[in-house]
Enzyme design. Sequence first.
Site, PDB file in Angstrom:
ATOM      1  N   THR A 190      34.843 -13.972  12.298  1.00  0.00           N
ATOM      2  CA  THR A 190      34.718 -13.797  13.759  1.00  0.00           C
ATOM      3  C   THR A 190      35.804 -14.495  14.580  1.00  0.00           C
ATOM      4  O   THR A 190      35.919 -14.227  15.773  1.00  0.00           O
ATOM      5  CB  THR A 190      33.338 -14.215  14.332  1.00  0.00           C
ATOM      6  N   ASP A 191      36.617 -15.363  13.972  1.00  0.00           N
ATOM      7  CA  ASP A 191      37.681 -16.034  14.730  1.00  0.00           C
ATOM      8  C   ASP A 191      38.956 -16.085  13.895  1.00  0.00           C
ATOM      9  O   ASP A 191      39.641 -17.105  13.842  1.00  0.00           O
ATOM     10  CB  ASP A 191      37.237 -17.444  15.130  1.00  0.00           C
ATOM     11  N   LEU A 192      39.263 -14.971  13.264  1.00  0.00           N
ATOM     12  CA  LEU A 192      40.381 -14.937  12.326  1.00  0.00           C
ATOM     13  C   LEU A 192      41.660 -14.509  13.053  1.00  0.00           C
ATOM     14  O   LEU A 192      41.820 -13.364  13.447  1.00  0.00           O
ATOM     15  CB  LEU A 192      40.074 -13.967  11.178  1.00  0.00           C
ATOM     16  N   ASN A 196      44.211 -19.822  12.293  1.00  0.00           N
ATOM     17  CA  ASN A 196      43.124 -20.043  11.344  1.00  0.00           C
ATOM     18  C   ASN A 196      43.418 -19.455   9.976  1.00  0.00           C
ATOM     19  O   ASN A 196      42.498 -19.165   9.198  1.00  0.00           O
ATOM     20  CB  ASN A 196      41.814 -19.469  11.902  1.00  0.00           C
TER      21      ASN A 196
END
Length: 304
Positions: A190-192, A196
């Site tokens: 969800t936060d790629l 990250n």
Amino acid sequence: MSLPAGLLAYAARGPAWVQWLDRLPALLGELQEEWQLTGDGAAAHGHTAVVLPVRTAGGRPAALKVGFPHEEAEQEHLALQHWHGRGAVELLRADPHRSALLLERLHPEDLADLWDLESCEIVAGLYDRLHVPAPGRIRRLAPHVLRWADQLAALPRDAPLPRRLVEQAVTSARDLVATEPPGGDRLLHTDLHDANVLAADREPWLAIDPKPLAGDRHYEPAPLLWNRWEELVSGPGSVRDGLRRRFHTVVDVAGLDEGRARDWVVVRMLVNALWHLQDPAGAVPAPADEWLTRCITVAKAVQD
């Protein structure tokens, strides 16, 4: 233990942060003693956690991560356990009650120095490895989306967002949940995005810092669009064209359904704007007006 000045500045976020920061040096010391770790370099930090290079009792380089307790990070250890190092940083040990993780040591280099489309290709190439069937304990995306849709629908008509986009996001959110494809219960990062994904020894690139949910894999691409914004603004060509190149690169490499991925981008960008309107004092990566403009620009670019 000396904490980074940038991390100490987070005390301005409120009393809960002050309390956590006051406790943090002792907590890091306790974890090092209990897990038989020795410090191996200066601490670094992100938006919600401190990371201390350490070595295990056997001499293995590792990283001790301790985060500020918050909902998005509560199940990070479950996702990392489930991936077991396949496409993501390996989890060596966890104490979720203290928001503490012992991770394999990665390199500091992320994807930010690569051409943005090359970065999109690398991230999209990780999707197949990360988007495995989600374990049952991972929170589902769908209930969050339906709640966000209701909150968007309740925005006043004079909210500083195009009403057409708000209504589109509400309709799309509800339709996407209602039409989740077979096998849609996938483990999502969800936060790629570029920051990250770090360089590693056992593989060229590995994902870090998941905020896991279980749901439709088409939810995933949006962070690649709203990050590295200055490059789009200052680079050749229009911001719109740059966003569309990123979007289509991810869709093509990952083999996503273009329409479904587009609808999720619109939903996510309007939800980002909603969160800022709900908490204007919250931490956002740009001044208020610029952040709302960015959200609207991304949402429009993928569908023009």
